[in-house]
Design an enzyme around this catalytic site. Structure first.
Site, PDB file in Angstrom:
ATOM      1  N   VAL A 180      27.423 -66.881  72.900  1.00  0.00           N
ATOM      2  CA  VAL A 180      27.081 -65.746  72.635  1.00  0.00           C
ATOM      3  C   VAL A 180      27.807 -65.162  71.261  1.00  0.00           C
ATOM      4  O   VAL A 180      29.222 -64.979  71.670  1.00  0.00           O
ATOM      5  CB  VAL A 180      27.161 -64.729  73.624  1.00  0.00           C
ATOM      6  CG1 VAL A 180      26.512 -63.522  73.264  1.00  0.00           C
ATOM      7  CG2 VAL A 180      26.051 -65.219  74.841  1.00  0.00           C
ATOM      8  N   CYS A 181      27.252 -64.631  70.351  1.00  0.00           N
ATOM      9  CA  CYS A 181      28.281 -64.367  68.993  1.00  0.00           C
ATOM     10  C   CYS A 181      28.907 -63.347  69.310  1.00  0.00           C
ATOM     11  O   CYS A 181      30.576 -63.039  69.076  1.00  0.00           O
ATOM     12  CB  CYS A 181      27.547 -64.083  67.795  1.00  0.00           C
ATOM     13  SG  CYS A 181      28.320 -63.283  66.624  1.00  0.00           S
TER      14      CYS A 181
END
Length: 276
Positions: free
Chosen positions: A147-148
């Site tokens: 997840v960025c």
């Protein structure tokens, strides 16, 4: 002052967005256009993955399709992003541009000054993230998830200790392409739904910590900020910090055909998006 092109593409398909970024890089590398600042949005909302990620490993493709989301692989690195309630920016500039640092990290800082100024133009107390502990430094070197917005990287933008804009960079043909997402709103459940987790427990841990990791503009302001306000604030931010004049740019018919051909050949193709 140096003149750069400014292009506000509005809502485009995921494959067109990535093809246009690459086309701008090509044209700038050939000396056909000056450096460019581009803003754009996504139609439909889209999951983009970094160049080095494996789609099947990190992304719940069934959930992406079930929700009618787009999917595309970026030419840049970094982790996956759900592009929905956001303004996306890209910067295309040669590596040899005057006073451009040679290192990726420092060039990233110089180019991101415009994002910092944009948040300040909106009245927000934003600042750059810099690892303060060995643990934070280790997190940058080995991210805990795909997840960025799980954690900020060097010189990404933070408000109240939470990541509010994520960016990625690539260098090709002597040109820097940096693009990133400026969050207006964040649908945490939709974000979580498109990622694969090792277990339900791991997903629940991410659900609990995400509000402390990521934040959106409209969760921090009294009056909602519009896309139009963001465009003005961040356009002016880049102009001020890079000390440039921005000239509106419109694609010619020939340039549009070039982008569409690149889109069809590469970014709209499963061979690119799902490559191992």
């Amino acid at each position: 002052m140096t003149t750069w092109y400014f292009l506000n593409s509005g809502k485009c398909s995921p494959s067109f967005n990535m093809a246009l970024d690459e086309a701008l890089l090509d044209w700038h590398s050939e000396g056909l256009i000056p450096p460019v600042i581009r803003f754009y949005e996504w139609e439909p909302a889209t999951v983009s993955i970094g160049y080095f990620q494996r789609a099947e490993k990190d992304i719940n493709i069934e959930a992406v399709r079930a929700q009618g989301l787009g999917f595309v692989r970026r030419p840049t690195g970094g982790r996956a992003v759900l592009h929905e309630h956001e303004l996306t920016y890209s910067i295309i500039v040669t590596e040899s541009y005057p006073n451009m640092p040679e290192t990726v990290t420092e060039a990233y800082r110089v180019l991101s000054e415009g994002i910092l100024q944009g948040f300040q133009n909106l009245g927000m107390d934003a600042y750059f993230s810099v690892p303060a502990t060995e643990e934070q430094l280790a997190d940058l070197k080995k991210p805990k998830s795909a997840v960025c917005f799980d954690a900020p990287s060097w010189y990404e933008l933070v408000v109240e200790g939470k990541k509010i804009a994520g960016s990625a960079q690539t260098r090709q043909k002597g040109v820097i392409l940096q693009h990133g997402a400026i969050l207006l709103d964040l649908d945490e459940e939709k974000l979580l739904s498109v990622f694969n987790f090792d277990s339900e427990e791991a997903k629940e841990r991410m659900r609990k910590k995400l509000p402390d990791k990521a934040v959106s503009i409209n969760s921090l302001v009294k009056e909602p900020v519009s896309i139009e306000q963001c465009v003005e604030a961040f356009r002016d931010g880049f102009a001020k910090t890079l000390q440039i004049e921005l000239k509106p740019f419109t694609l010619s018919e020939g340039q549009l055909k070039y982008v569409q051909a690149l889109e069809e050949k590469k970014y709209a193709h499963d061979d690119w998006n799902f490559k191992k």
